[in-house]
Enzyme design. Structure first.
Site, PDB file in Angstrom:
ATOM      1  N   GLY A  73      30.043  87.731  26.998  1.00 22.22           N
ATOM      2  CA  GLY A  73      29.873  87.863  28.439  1.00 22.22           C
ATOM      3  C   GLY A  73      28.561  87.289  28.940  1.00 22.22           C
ATOM      4  O   GLY A  73      27.585  87.131  28.204  1.00 22.22           O
ATOM      5  N   SER A  76      28.076  81.483  31.651  1.00 19.93           N
ATOM      6  CA  SER A  76      28.546  80.658  30.536  1.00 19.93           C
ATOM      7  C   SER A  76      28.150  79.190  30.641  1.00 19.93           C
ATOM      8  O   SER A  76      28.525  78.399  29.771  1.00 19.93           O
ATOM      9  CB  SER A  76      30.068  80.756  30.425  1.00 19.93           C
ATOM     10  OG  SER A  76      30.697  80.242  31.588  1.00 19.93           O
ATOM     11  N   SER A 112      24.682  79.498  21.294  1.00 22.31           N
ATOM     12  CA  SER A 112      25.208  78.190  21.707  1.00 22.31           C
ATOM     13  C   SER A 112      24.424  77.058  21.070  1.00 22.31           C
ATOM     14  O   SER A 112      23.234  77.198  20.735  1.00 22.31           O
ATOM     15  CB  SER A 112      25.125  78.075  23.233  1.00 22.31           C
ATOM     16  OG  SER A 112      25.395  76.751  23.676  1.00 22.31           O
ATOM     17  N   ASN A 113      25.080  75.922  20.933  1.00 16.71           N
ATOM     18  CA  ASN A 113      24.378  74.711  20.515  1.00 16.71           C
ATOM     19  C   ASN A 113      23.251  74.368  21.484  1.00 16.71           C
ATOM     20  O   ASN A 113      22.272  73.724  21.101  1.00 16.71           O
ATOM     21  CB  ASN A 113      25.362  73.545  20.381  1.00 16.71           C
ATOM     22  CG  ASN A 113      25.956  73.080  21.693  1.00 16.71           C
ATOM     23  OD1 ASN A 113      25.442  72.179  22.360  1.00 16.71           O
ATOM     24  ND2 ASN A 113      27.074  73.669  22.100  1.00 16.71           N
ATOM     25  N   HIS A 114      23.368  74.823  22.737  1.00 20.65           N
ATOM     26  CA  HIS A 114      22.342  74.505  23.729  1.00 20.65           C
ATOM     27  C   HIS A 114      21.037  75.248  23.475  1.00 20.65           C
ATOM     28  O   HIS A 114      20.010  74.899  24.053  1.00 20.65           O
ATOM     29  CB  HIS A 114      22.863  74.786  25.131  1.00 20.65           C
ATOM     30  CG  HIS A 114      24.017  73.917  25.498  1.00 20.65           C
ATOM     31  ND1 HIS A 114      23.893  72.564  25.724  1.00 20.65           N
ATOM     32  CD2 HIS A 114      25.354  74.184  25.635  1.00 20.65           C
ATOM     33  CE1 HIS A 114      25.075  72.035  26.002  1.00 20.65           C
ATOM     34  NE2 HIS A 114      25.976  73.002  25.952  1.00 20.65           N
ATOM     35  N   TYR A 141      20.225  77.730  30.695  1.00 22.37           N
ATOM     36  CA  TYR A 141      21.264  78.426  29.935  1.00 22.37           C
ATOM     37  C   TYR A 141      20.905  78.455  28.446  1.00 22.37           C
ATOM     38  O   TYR A 141      20.988  79.503  27.787  1.00 22.37           O
ATOM     39  CB  TYR A 141      22.602  77.733  30.153  1.00 22.37           C
ATOM     40  CG  TYR A 141      23.674  78.147  29.177  1.00 22.37           C
ATOM     41  CD1 TYR A 141      24.327  79.376  29.300  1.00 22.37           C
ATOM     42  CD2 TYR A 141      24.033  77.309  28.117  1.00 22.37           C
ATOM     43  CE1 TYR A 141      25.300  79.754  28.396  1.00 22.37           C
ATOM     44  CE2 TYR A 141      25.008  77.685  27.208  1.00 22.37           C
ATOM     45  CZ  TYR A 141      25.638  78.906  27.352  1.00 22.37           C
ATOM     46  OH  TYR A 141      26.597  79.288  26.445  1.00 22.37           O
ATOM     47  N   LYS A 145      19.933  81.655  25.722  1.00 20.38           N
ATOM     48  CA  LYS A 145      20.517  81.934  24.407  1.00 20.38           C
ATOM     49  C   LYS A 145      19.426  82.127  23.350  1.00 20.38           C
ATOM     50  O   LYS A 145      19.561  82.965  22.453  1.00 20.38           O
ATOM     51  CB  LYS A 145      21.469  80.809  24.007  1.00 20.38           C
ATOM     52  CG  LYS A 145      22.750  80.784  24.837  1.00 20.38           C
ATOM     53  CD  LYS A 145      23.523  82.083  24.708  1.00 20.38           C
ATOM     54  CE  LYS A 145      24.851  82.051  25.429  1.00 20.38           C
ATOM     55  NZ  LYS A 145      25.618  83.309  25.309  1.00 20.38           N
ATOM     56  N   CYS A 171      34.139  74.650  21.329  1.00 28.06           N
ATOM     57  CA  CYS A 171      35.382  75.275  20.880  1.00 28.06           C
ATOM     58  C   CYS A 171      36.513  74.840  21.810  1.00 28.06           C
ATOM     59  O   CYS A 171      36.522  75.190  22.989  1.00 28.06           O
ATOM     60  CB  CYS A 171      35.242  76.795  20.872  1.00 28.06           C
ATOM     61  SG  CYS A 171      36.714  77.660  20.238  1.00 28.06           S
ATOM     62  N   ARG A 179      30.608  62.726  21.290  1.00 25.52           N
ATOM     63  CA  ARG A 179      29.668  63.814  20.973  1.00 25.52           C
ATOM     64  C   ARG A 179      30.383  64.984  20.331  1.00 25.52           C
ATOM     65  O   ARG A 179      29.881  65.598  19.375  1.00 25.52           O
ATOM     66  CB  ARG A 179      28.951  64.264  22.249  1.00 25.52           C
ATOM     67  CG  ARG A 179      28.074  65.493  22.058  1.00 25.52           C
ATOM     68  CD  ARG A 179      27.265  65.818  23.306  1.00 25.52           C
ATOM     69  NE  ARG A 179      26.603  67.106  23.180  1.00 25.52           N
ATOM     70  CZ  ARG A 179      27.008  68.234  23.768  1.00 25.52           C
ATOM     71  NH1 ARG A 179      28.086  68.219  24.557  1.00 25.52           N
ATOM     72  NH2 ARG A 179      26.355  69.359  23.593  1.00 25.52           N
TER      73      ARG A 179
END
Length: 273
Positions: A73, A76, A112-114, A141, A145, A171, A179
């Site tokens: 949650g 996103s 996240s990859n971010h 964002y 994370k 995903c 990429r």
């Protein structure tokens, strides 16, 4: 023995996937999102709740008696600082505090990859960047994370909660661009990953990359394998279709392909402050 698993963000893309694919006879799901999740279907062993991850009393009630929480949650995608602070930073605190108060033993925090978007493949070790590489966020964002991972570490160290932090790539059913050939997480591998993270015994605080066994990856799979996540799918099966009609990928000079965060490393942040 029956297992109760809470999924926040259950109305989102990954949440809906987990709802249908993690269901089994010995597992009860509690599904929560600020957007009302779909009603419970006949025969489905689940409960649905509507609420915000910033509502600490509601979260405490939601997670009471649960065996694990999968925390998807929050905000996103990239947004303004107020949204990111409230829904991700503060929301992650509320989730972990509710877990602590309720005595829930395990959290899977969807990072996240971010969180590491500015890592550059030209600097990657031979086996790929380790999953616990220092945060190099590419957006507000992504920063949230990194902050969430730090919050997870605090609650793991101070209160002994098992916390797994998958840094999820992209995903989706199939990779959609060059990429994503490096970052793809197939839906089947996503289920393998979450099942492994629910099952592994006493992991403590751990990171892993949430990606498939992609030939073009430059992130390590070793940390996930140590937790029982054995990725099986490879985006290379789709590579010809993705690349067809496009220039040959330039992994040496194209920063979108070199950086984990790709084009998100070039999103201007000034308008968000």
């Amino acid at each position: 023995m029956s297992q109760t698993v809470v999924i926040t963000g259950a109305a989102g893309k990954v949440g809906r996937l987990l709802r249908h694919r993690l269901a089994r006879p010995d597992r009860r799901l509690r599904l929560m999102d600020i957007v009302p999740p779909e009603p419970v279907a006949p025969g489905e062993d689940a409960e649905v709740f509507t609420g915000s991850v910033t509502d600490l009393p509601a979260l405490e009630s939601l997670v009471a008696g649960a065996d694990a929480v999968i925390h998807l949650g929050g905000q996103s995608r990239e947004s303004n600082m107020a949204d990111v602070l409230e829904n991700n930073a503060h929301g992650t605190y509320c989730l972990f505090e509710a877990v602590r108060r309720a005595g829930v033993p395990r959290v899977i925090f969807a990072s996240s990859n971010h969180a590491a978007g500015f890592l550059d493949r030209v600097d990657a070790p031979a086996d790929g960047f380790p999953a616990d590489a220092a945060g190099r966020p590419d957006t507000l964002y992504g920063w949230s994370k990194v902050a969430g991972e730090a919050m997870a570490s605090l609650y793991a160290d101070r209160y002994g909660i098992d916390v797994l932090c998958p840094r999820i790539g992209m995903c989706m059913p199939e990779p959609i661009d060059v990429r994503s050939l490096a970052l793809w997480l197939s839906q089947d591998d996503a289920i393998r990953m979450f099942e492994a993270l629910l099952a592994v015994e006493s992991p403590g605080f751990r990171h892993l990359w949430g990606i498939s066994r992609n030939t073009r990856r430059f992130m390590s799979l070793a940390e996930g394998e140590a937790l029982g996540y054995i990725a099986k799918d490879d985006s290379e099966a789709y590579a010809d279709g993705v690349i067809q009609g496009k220039p040959t990928p330039d992994y040496e000079h194209d920063l979108v392909l070199r950086r984990i965060g790709g084009q998100w490393c070039d999103v201007p942040l000034g308008e968000y402050y």
